[in-house]
Design an enzyme around this catalytic site. Structure first.
Site, short mmCIF file in Angstrom:
data_model
loop_
_atom_site.label_atom_id
_atom_site.label_comp_id
_atom_site.label_asym_id
_atom_site.label_seq_id
_atom_site.Cartn_x
_atom_site.Cartn_y
_atom_site.Cartn_z
N ASP A 29 0.89 -1.16 0.00
CA ASP A 29 0.00 0.00 0.00
C ASP A 29 0.93 1.22 0.00
O ASP A 29 1.62 1.47 1.00
CB ASP A 29 -0.89 -0.03 1.25
CG ASP A 29 -1.85 1.14 1.32
OD1 ASP A 29 -1.88 1.94 0.36
OD2 ASP A 29 -2.54 1.27 2.34
N ASP A 47 6.14 18.70 1.37
CA ASP A 47 7.29 19.61 1.46
C ASP A 47 8.24 19.08 2.52
O ASP A 47 7.87 18.95 3.70
CB ASP A 47 6.79 21.01 1.83
CG ASP A 47 7.90 22.05 1.85
OD1 ASP A 47 9.09 21.67 1.85
OD2 ASP A 47 7.57 23.25 1.87
N GLY A 68 13.49 11.60 -1.92
CA GLY A 68 13.37 13.01 -2.25
C GLY A 68 14.65 13.79 -2.04
O GLY A 68 15.34 13.60 -1.02
N ASN A 109 26.95 7.04 -4.36
CA ASN A 109 28.35 6.64 -4.47
C ASN A 109 29.28 7.81 -4.15
O ASN A 109 30.46 7.59 -3.83
CB ASN A 109 28.63 6.09 -5.87
CG ASN A 109 28.54 7.15 -6.95
OD1 ASN A 109 29.52 7.78 -7.30
ND2 ASN A 109 27.36 7.34 -7.50
N HIS A 110 28.79 9.03 -4.22
CA HIS A 110 29.63 10.19 -3.96
C HIS A 110 29.98 10.36 -2.48
O HIS A 110 30.79 11.22 -2.13
CB HIS A 110 28.98 11.45 -4.52
CG HIS A 110 28.92 11.46 -6.01
ND1 HIS A 110 30.03 11.61 -6.80
CD2 HIS A 110 27.86 11.27 -6.86
CE1 HIS A 110 29.68 11.54 -8.08
NE2 HIS A 110 28.37 11.34 -8.14
N TYR A 133 27.48 17.65 -2.00
CA TYR A 133 26.43 16.66 -2.25
C TYR A 133 26.77 15.35 -1.55
O TYR A 133 25.97 14.80 -0.79
CB TYR A 133 26.29 16.45 -3.76
CG TYR A 133 25.41 15.30 -4.18
CD1 TYR A 133 24.03 15.38 -4.03
CD2 TYR A 133 25.96 14.16 -4.77
CE1 TYR A 133 23.22 14.33 -4.44
CE2 TYR A 133 25.15 13.13 -5.19
CZ TYR A 133 23.79 13.21 -5.02
OH TYR A 133 22.99 12.18 -5.42
N LYS A 137 25.15 13.38 1.94
CA LYS A 137 24.73 11.97 1.98
C LYS A 137 25.38 11.26 3.18
O LYS A 137 24.74 10.46 3.86
CB LYS A 137 25.10 11.27 0.67
CG LYS A 137 24.39 11.79 -0.56
CD LYS A 137 22.91 11.45 -0.57
CE LYS A 137 22.27 11.79 -1.91
NZ LYS A 137 20.84 11.42 -1.98
N ARG A 173 32.74 5.60 -16.95
CA ARG A 173 32.56 5.50 -15.49
C ARG A 173 31.19 4.92 -15.16
O ARG A 173 31.06 4.06 -14.29
CB ARG A 173 32.72 6.88 -14.85
CG ARG A 173 32.44 6.90 -13.35
CD ARG A 173 32.69 8.27 -12.75
NE ARG A 173 32.29 8.31 -11.36
CZ ARG A 173 31.07 8.61 -10.94
NH1 ARG A 173 30.12 8.90 -11.84
NH2 ARG A 173 30.79 8.62 -9.65
#
Length: 260
Positions: A29, A47, A68, A109-110, A133, A137, A173
Site C-alpha cells: 500500500d 514539502d 526526495g 556513491n559520492h 552533495y 549523503k 565511469r
C-alpha cells in the site's frame, strides 16, 4: 496485511521508477509523495521542510523510502543544508514519533568518491565525500546510524551508482556503477523485506557489472539481492546511441565531482 510505504521524491527519475515497479508487484500500500502533487501519477504533495506535514504522512507507515532530494548539488547553505539535510532530519523524527519500523535512504556513491578508481571500496570503509552533495549523503547516513542506535529504527542506506532511467549508461565511469531499472526496484524491494533484525546497513546499489567498483556479491545472502543485469551487455547499444561513450574516468571514483 500489506506493508504500507511512504515514498518521498516519487516524481524523480529514481523515485518514479521505484514507485511504478513496487506498485506493479501488488504487495504494498503505497503513499507516493513529492514537492508538487501529480494527480495523474497518484503522487501527493509533501514539502520536506514541513515537519508537521511529514509527521502526518508517516502515520501508520511501516517503511519510508526517502528518495526526495533537491537537485542543486553544491549550494550548501541555500539548498543542501536547509532542504536535504533538514528534510532527512524531519523524516527520521517522524519515523520515531510515528513508530515507523524502517527507513531506506537513497544515498550516493559520492559518499566515497575520493577513493582511487583502482580500489574496491566496501561500505565499511571510511567516508571520503567528493562534494557537498556527497558530504550531505554521509551526514544523513550517520543520522540513520543515530536513530538506529538510539531509537531502534532500522536504517538502510542505498548508495546508488548510476541510474539513467530506461537508457543505457552513457560513459565509461557509468558502465562500472550502473544499475538497471529492474535491479533498482529489486534492490529497494529487498531492503524493504530485509530481516527486521538488521538495525543499520549501508550498501552500494549497482547491477552485476563486469568492471564494478564495488563488491556486491555478499548482498545475496544478506538481503537476497541478486542483480540480473550487466552494463557490458549494453555497450554496443550505448555506443550507437551516444556516438561513443564519454571518457569521464578519473583517478578517483567520484569522476567529475573530484575536480579541484
Amino acid at each position: 496485511m500489506k506493508k504500507k510505504l511512504l515514498i518521498t521524491g516519487a516524481s524523480g527519475t529514481v523515485g518514479w521508477s521505484v514507485t511504478q515497479k513496487l506498485r506493479e508487484t501488488g504487495q504494498y500500500d503505497i503513499v507516493a509523495t513529492d514537492l508538487e502533487a501529480d494527480e495523474e501519477r497518484g503522487i501527493t504533495a509533501l514539502d520536506m521542510t514541513n515537519a508537521d506535514a511529514i509527521r502526518d504522512a508517516a502515520r501508520e507507515i511501516d517503511t519510508i523510502l526517502h528518495i526526495g532530494w533537491a537537485t542543486d548539488h553544491e549550494d550548501f547553505l541555500g539548498i543542501v543544508l536547509p532542504v536535504n539535510v533538514t528534510g532527512a532530519y524531519h523524516i527520521y523524527e517522524a519515523a520515531r514519533e510515528c513508530g515507523v519500523r524502517r527507513v531506506v535512504f537513497a544515498s550516493s556513491n559520492h559518499a566515497t568518491g575520493f577513493y582511487s578508481s583502482d580500489k574496491h571500496v566496501g561500505p565499511e570503509d571510511p567516508y571520503r565525500p567528493d562534494s557537498f552533495y556527497g558530504l550531505s549523503k554521509c551526514y544523513i547516513e550517520l543520522l540513520g546510524r543515530l536513530y538506529a542506535d538510539k531509537h531502534d529504527i532500522s536504517s538502510i542506506n542505498v548508495r546508488i551508482g548510476n541510474y539513467p532511467g530506461d537508457r543505457p549508461p552513457a560513459s565509461k565511469r557509468a558502465m562500472k556503477i550502473w544499475i538497471s531499472e529492474r535491479d533498482l526496484a529489486a534492490l529497494f524491494g529487498c531492503c524493504i523485506e530485509a530481516d527486521p533484525s538488521i538495525d543499520f546497513l549501508s550498501l552500494y546499489g549497482t547491477s552485476a557489472n563486469s568492471h564494478n567498483y564495488y563488491d556486491i556479491g555478499y548482498l545475496k545472502d544478506l538481503i537476497g539481492y541478486v542483480p540480473q543485469d550487466d552494463a557490458e551487455a549494453l555497450r554496443e547499444e550505448a555506443e550507437r546511441l551516444y556516438g561513443g561513450l564519454e571518457n569521464d574516468e578519473m583517478p578517483m571514483q567520484g569522476g567529475g565531482h573530484t575536480k579541484r
